[in-house]
Design an enzyme around this catalytic site. Sequence first.
Site, mmCIF file in Angstrom:
data_model
loop_
_atom_site.group_PDB
_atom_site.id
_atom_site.type_symbol
_atom_site.label_atom_id
_atom_site.label_comp_id
_atom_site.label_asym_id
_atom_site.label_seq_id
_atom_site.Cartn_x
_atom_site.Cartn_y
_atom_site.Cartn_z
ATOM 1 C CB SER A 56 -23.343 36.514 39.052
ATOM 2 O OG SER A 56 -23.326 37.062 40.350
ATOM 3 C CE1 TYR A 100 -21.352 32.238 41.214
ATOM 4 C CE2 TYR A 100 -21.160 34.532 41.897
ATOM 5 C CZ TYR A 100 -21.919 33.491 41.381
ATOM 6 O OH TYR A 100 -23.231 33.708 41.041
#
Length: 273
Positions: free
Chosen positions: A141, A154
Amino acid sequence: MDPGGKVVVVTGGANGIGRALAHRFAAEDARVVIADLDGAGASAVAREIAAAPRGHALGVSCDVTVDAEVARLIGATEDAFGPVDLFCANAGVAVGQDPGTPDEVWDLAFGVNVRAHVLAARHLLPGWLERGAGYFLSTASAAGLLTQIGSAPYAVTKHAAVAFAEWLSVTYGDRGIRVSCLCPMGVNTSLLHHGQSTDGTDPGAAAAAAVVTQTGAVLEPEAVAEVVISALRDERFLILPHPEVLTFFQRKASDYDRWIAGMRRLRSRIIPS
Protein backbone atom coordinates in the site's frame (compact mmCIF):
# COMPACT_ATOMS: atom_id res chain seq x y z
CA MET A 1 8.17 -10.82 -17.35
CA ASP A 2 5.54 -11.80 -19.89
CA PRO A 3 2.61 -13.46 -18.09
CA GLY A 4 1.49 -15.25 -21.23
CA GLY A 5 1.40 -19.00 -20.59
CA LYS A 6 2.64 -18.58 -17.03
CA VAL A 7 1.18 -20.19 -13.92
CA VAL A 8 -0.06 -17.42 -11.63
CA VAL A 9 -1.48 -17.56 -8.11
CA VAL A 10 -3.49 -14.59 -6.79
CA THR A 11 -4.45 -14.55 -3.12
CA GLY A 12 -7.36 -12.40 -2.04
CA GLY A 13 -8.62 -13.02 -5.55
CA ALA A 14 -12.37 -13.20 -4.94
CA ASN A 15 -12.86 -9.45 -5.28
CA GLY A 16 -11.19 -6.07 -5.60
CA ILE A 17 -7.64 -5.80 -6.90
CA GLY A 18 -7.17 -9.56 -6.70
CA ARG A 19 -10.14 -10.30 -8.92
CA ALA A 20 -9.00 -7.68 -11.44
CA LEU A 21 -5.49 -9.14 -11.47
CA ALA A 22 -6.81 -12.65 -12.04
CA HIS A 23 -8.90 -11.56 -15.01
CA ARG A 24 -6.06 -9.48 -16.45
CA PHE A 25 -3.56 -12.32 -16.20
CA ALA A 26 -6.08 -14.66 -17.79
CA ALA A 27 -6.44 -12.19 -20.68
CA GLU A 28 -2.71 -12.69 -21.23
CA ASP A 29 -3.30 -16.47 -21.50
CA ALA A 30 -1.91 -17.21 -18.07
CA ARG A 31 -3.21 -20.16 -16.10
CA VAL A 32 -4.59 -18.59 -12.94
CA VAL A 33 -5.30 -19.94 -9.48
CA ILE A 34 -7.56 -17.71 -7.41
CA ALA A 35 -7.18 -18.19 -3.66
CA ASP A 36 -9.36 -16.61 -1.02
CA LEU A 37 -10.74 -17.22 2.43
CA ASP A 38 -14.05 -16.92 0.60
CA GLY A 39 -13.75 -20.18 -1.29
CA ALA A 40 -17.08 -19.76 -3.06
CA GLY A 41 -16.01 -16.33 -4.29
CA ALA A 42 -12.68 -17.71 -5.53
CA SER A 43 -14.49 -20.47 -7.41
CA ALA A 44 -16.91 -17.96 -8.93
CA VAL A 45 -14.02 -15.90 -10.33
CA ALA A 46 -12.40 -19.08 -11.65
CA ARG A 47 -15.64 -19.99 -13.45
CA GLU A 48 -15.81 -16.51 -15.00
CA ILE A 49 -12.31 -16.95 -16.37
CA ALA A 50 -12.81 -20.53 -17.49
CA ALA A 51 -15.90 -19.52 -19.44
CA ALA A 52 -13.80 -17.29 -21.71
CA PRO A 53 -11.97 -18.68 -24.76
CA ARG A 54 -8.67 -20.28 -23.71
CA GLY A 55 -9.49 -19.48 -20.08
CA HIS A 56 -7.78 -21.72 -17.53
CA ALA A 57 -8.46 -21.09 -13.85
CA LEU A 58 -8.90 -22.81 -10.52
CA GLY A 59 -10.52 -21.46 -7.36
CA VAL A 60 -9.12 -22.54 -4.00
CA SER A 61 -10.31 -21.79 -0.48
CA CYS A 62 -7.27 -20.77 1.55
CA ASP A 63 -6.44 -19.07 4.83
CA VAL A 64 -3.13 -17.49 3.87
CA THR A 65 -2.09 -17.13 7.51
CA VAL A 66 -1.92 -20.92 8.00
CA ASP A 67 1.25 -22.65 6.80
CA ALA A 68 -0.46 -25.93 5.92
CA GLU A 69 -3.09 -24.15 3.83
CA VAL A 70 -0.47 -22.20 1.90
CA ALA A 71 1.35 -25.47 1.22
CA ARG A 72 -1.94 -27.00 0.06
CA LEU A 73 -2.58 -24.03 -2.23
CA ILE A 74 0.80 -24.36 -3.91
CA GLY A 75 0.37 -28.12 -4.20
CA ALA A 76 -3.06 -27.73 -5.80
CA THR A 77 -1.61 -25.24 -8.26
CA GLU A 78 1.20 -27.59 -9.24
CA ASP A 79 -1.22 -30.49 -9.64
CA ALA A 80 -3.51 -28.46 -11.90
CA PHE A 81 -1.09 -26.40 -13.97
CA GLY A 82 2.52 -27.06 -12.98
CA PRO A 83 5.08 -25.05 -11.00
CA VAL A 84 4.17 -21.52 -9.93
CA ASP A 85 5.80 -18.81 -12.05
CA LEU A 86 4.24 -15.76 -10.40
CA PHE A 87 2.80 -15.55 -6.90
CA CYS A 88 0.69 -12.50 -6.09
CA ALA A 89 0.53 -12.05 -2.31
CA ASN A 90 -2.49 -9.80 -2.58
CA ALA A 91 -4.72 -10.73 0.37
CA GLY A 92 -4.93 -7.92 2.89
CA VAL A 93 -6.93 -6.55 5.79
CA ALA A 94 -7.42 -3.03 7.13
CA VAL A 95 -8.24 -3.39 10.81
CA GLY A 96 -7.56 -1.68 14.12
CA GLN A 97 -6.84 1.83 15.23
CA ASP A 98 -4.12 2.40 17.83
CA PRO A 99 -1.90 0.61 20.39
CA GLY A 100 -5.04 -0.11 22.40
CA THR A 101 -6.40 -2.27 19.59
CA PRO A 102 -6.90 -5.82 20.94
CA ASP A 103 -4.05 -8.28 20.44
CA GLU A 104 -6.13 -10.55 18.25
CA VAL A 105 -6.72 -7.69 15.80
CA TRP A 106 -3.02 -6.85 15.70
CA ASP A 107 -2.33 -10.56 15.14
CA LEU A 108 -4.82 -10.64 12.26
CA ALA A 109 -3.15 -7.66 10.59
CA PHE A 110 0.31 -9.19 10.92
CA GLY A 111 -0.95 -12.59 9.85
CA VAL A 112 -2.61 -11.52 6.62
CA ASN A 113 -0.50 -8.50 5.64
CA VAL A 114 2.96 -9.87 6.51
CA ARG A 115 3.20 -13.47 7.68
CA ALA A 116 1.23 -14.72 4.68
CA HIS A 117 3.98 -13.32 2.45
CA VAL A 118 6.65 -15.06 4.51
CA LEU A 119 4.81 -18.38 4.36
CA ALA A 120 4.38 -18.18 0.59
CA ALA A 121 8.06 -17.36 0.08
CA ARG A 122 9.06 -20.20 2.40
CA HIS A 123 7.28 -22.73 0.20
CA LEU A 124 8.13 -21.18 -3.17
CA LEU A 125 11.80 -20.28 -2.84
CA PRO A 126 13.31 -23.79 -2.88
CA GLY A 127 11.76 -24.60 -6.25
CA TRP A 128 12.37 -21.14 -7.67
CA LEU A 129 16.03 -21.17 -6.68
CA GLU A 130 16.45 -24.63 -8.16
CA ARG A 131 14.94 -23.45 -11.44
CA GLY A 132 16.66 -20.05 -11.30
CA ALA A 133 13.38 -18.23 -11.90
CA GLY A 134 10.30 -17.05 -10.05
CA TYR A 135 8.35 -13.85 -9.48
CA PHE A 136 6.86 -12.58 -6.21
CA LEU A 137 4.36 -9.72 -6.36
CA SER A 138 3.54 -8.18 -2.99
CA THR A 139 0.45 -6.03 -2.67
CA ALA A 140 1.36 -3.55 0.04
CA SER A 141 0.00 0.00 0.00
CA ALA A 142 1.08 3.60 -0.24
CA ALA A 143 0.75 3.35 3.54
CA GLY A 144 3.78 1.07 3.45
CA LEU A 145 5.90 3.89 2.02
CA LEU A 146 4.22 6.77 3.85
CA THR A 147 1.87 5.89 6.72
CA GLN A 148 -1.82 5.42 7.37
CA ILE A 149 -3.64 8.07 9.33
CA GLY A 150 -6.20 6.35 11.52
CA SER A 151 -4.90 2.77 11.65
CA ALA A 152 -1.66 1.82 13.36
CA PRO A 153 -1.94 -1.92 12.53
CA TYR A 154 -2.41 -1.16 8.83
CA ALA A 155 0.46 1.33 8.69
CA VAL A 156 2.86 -0.93 10.57
CA THR A 157 2.08 -4.15 8.70
CA LYS A 158 2.14 -2.51 5.27
CA HIS A 159 5.57 -1.05 6.08
CA ALA A 160 6.62 -4.58 6.98
CA ALA A 161 5.24 -5.95 3.70
CA VAL A 162 7.36 -3.46 1.76
CA ALA A 163 10.39 -4.33 3.87
CA PHE A 164 9.96 -8.06 3.23
CA ALA A 165 9.63 -7.50 -0.52
CA GLU A 166 12.80 -5.38 -0.47
CA TRP A 167 14.63 -8.08 1.45
CA LEU A 168 13.56 -10.78 -1.00
CA SER A 169 14.77 -8.74 -3.96
CA VAL A 170 18.09 -7.84 -2.36
CA THR A 171 18.74 -11.39 -1.21
CA TYR A 172 17.65 -13.40 -4.24
CA GLY A 173 17.62 -10.95 -7.16
CA ASP A 174 20.98 -12.20 -8.43
CA ARG A 175 19.67 -15.76 -8.43
CA GLY A 176 16.81 -15.23 -10.86
CA ILE A 177 14.07 -14.27 -8.39
CA ARG A 178 12.14 -11.15 -9.36
CA VAL A 179 10.11 -9.10 -6.89
CA SER A 180 7.66 -6.24 -7.30
CA CYS A 181 5.77 -4.33 -4.63
CA LEU A 182 2.40 -2.79 -5.45
CA CYS A 183 1.66 0.36 -3.42
CA PRO A 184 -1.63 1.98 -4.46
CA MET A 185 -3.56 4.68 -2.64
CA GLY A 186 -7.35 4.80 -3.00
CA VAL A 187 -8.90 1.94 -4.99
CA ASN A 188 -12.60 1.26 -5.44
CA THR A 189 -12.75 -1.89 -3.30
CA SER A 190 -14.59 -3.19 -0.26
CA LEU A 191 -11.80 -1.92 2.02
CA LEU A 192 -12.46 1.64 0.92
CA HIS A 193 -16.24 1.21 1.07
CA HIS A 194 -16.00 -0.10 4.63
CA GLY A 195 -14.24 3.07 5.71
CA GLN A 196 -16.80 5.25 3.95
CA SER A 197 -19.78 3.50 5.56
CA THR A 198 -18.74 3.08 9.20
CA ASP A 199 -20.71 6.12 10.50
CA GLY A 200 -18.20 6.55 13.31
CA THR A 201 -18.23 2.91 14.37
CA ASP A 202 -14.71 2.31 13.02
CA PRO A 203 -12.75 5.59 13.38
CA GLY A 204 -9.55 4.12 11.98
CA ALA A 205 -11.17 2.90 8.78
CA ALA A 206 -13.16 6.11 8.38
CA ALA A 207 -10.03 8.26 8.74
CA ALA A 208 -8.10 6.10 6.28
CA ALA A 209 -10.88 6.33 3.70
CA ALA A 210 -11.11 10.10 4.12
CA VAL A 211 -7.36 10.55 3.63
CA VAL A 212 -7.08 8.54 0.42
CA THR A 213 -10.15 10.13 -1.14
CA GLN A 214 -8.91 13.65 -0.36
CA THR A 215 -5.30 13.20 -1.47
CA GLY A 216 -5.66 11.37 -4.79
CA ALA A 217 -7.97 9.80 -7.32
CA VAL A 218 -9.85 6.63 -6.45
CA LEU A 219 -8.89 4.12 -9.15
CA GLU A 220 -10.86 1.15 -10.38
CA PRO A 221 -9.22 -2.23 -9.69
CA GLU A 222 -8.99 -2.86 -13.43
CA ALA A 223 -6.86 0.29 -13.86
CA VAL A 224 -4.53 -0.96 -11.14
CA ALA A 225 -4.24 -4.32 -12.90
CA GLU A 226 -3.20 -2.60 -16.13
CA VAL A 227 -0.42 -0.77 -14.30
CA VAL A 228 0.71 -4.05 -12.75
CA ILE A 229 0.97 -5.79 -16.13
CA SER A 230 3.12 -2.98 -17.50
CA ALA A 231 5.37 -2.95 -14.44
CA LEU A 232 5.86 -6.71 -14.49
CA ARG A 233 6.94 -6.56 -18.12
CA ASP A 234 9.56 -3.99 -17.09
CA GLU A 235 10.34 -5.93 -13.90
CA ARG A 236 10.05 -2.74 -11.85
CA PHE A 237 10.25 -3.22 -8.10
CA LEU A 238 7.98 -0.36 -7.04
CA ILE A 239 4.55 -0.27 -8.70
CA LEU A 240 2.72 3.00 -8.12
CA PRO A 241 -0.71 3.26 -9.77
CA HIS A 242 -0.93 6.73 -8.17
CA PRO A 243 2.21 8.49 -9.47
CA GLU A 244 1.91 11.21 -6.82
CA VAL A 245 2.89 8.65 -4.18
CA LEU A 246 6.45 8.87 -5.48
CA THR A 247 6.42 12.64 -4.92
CA PHE A 248 5.11 12.19 -1.38
CA PHE A 249 7.75 9.53 -0.72
CA GLN A 250 10.54 11.76 -2.02
CA ARG A 251 9.36 14.63 0.16
CA LYS A 252 9.33 12.34 3.17
CA ALA A 253 12.88 11.19 2.50
CA SER A 254 14.24 14.68 1.83
CA ASP A 255 12.87 16.30 5.01
CA TYR A 256 11.39 13.85 7.49
CA ASP A 257 10.48 16.45 10.12
CA ARG A 258 8.68 18.65 7.62
CA TRP A 259 6.82 15.64 6.26
CA ILE A 260 5.70 14.55 9.73
CA ALA A 261 4.53 18.09 10.51
CA GLY A 262 2.51 18.08 7.30
CA MET A 263 0.97 14.71 8.15
CA ARG A 264 0.00 16.03 11.57
CA ARG A 265 -1.80 18.93 9.91
CA LEU A 266 -3.58 16.54 7.56
CA ARG A 267 -4.60 14.35 10.49
CA SER A 268 -5.99 17.35 12.38
CA ARG A 269 -8.22 18.15 9.41
CA ILE A 270 -9.43 14.57 9.11
CA ILE A 271 -9.77 13.78 12.81
CA PRO A 272 -10.50 17.00 14.72
CA SER A 273 -9.46 16.79 18.38
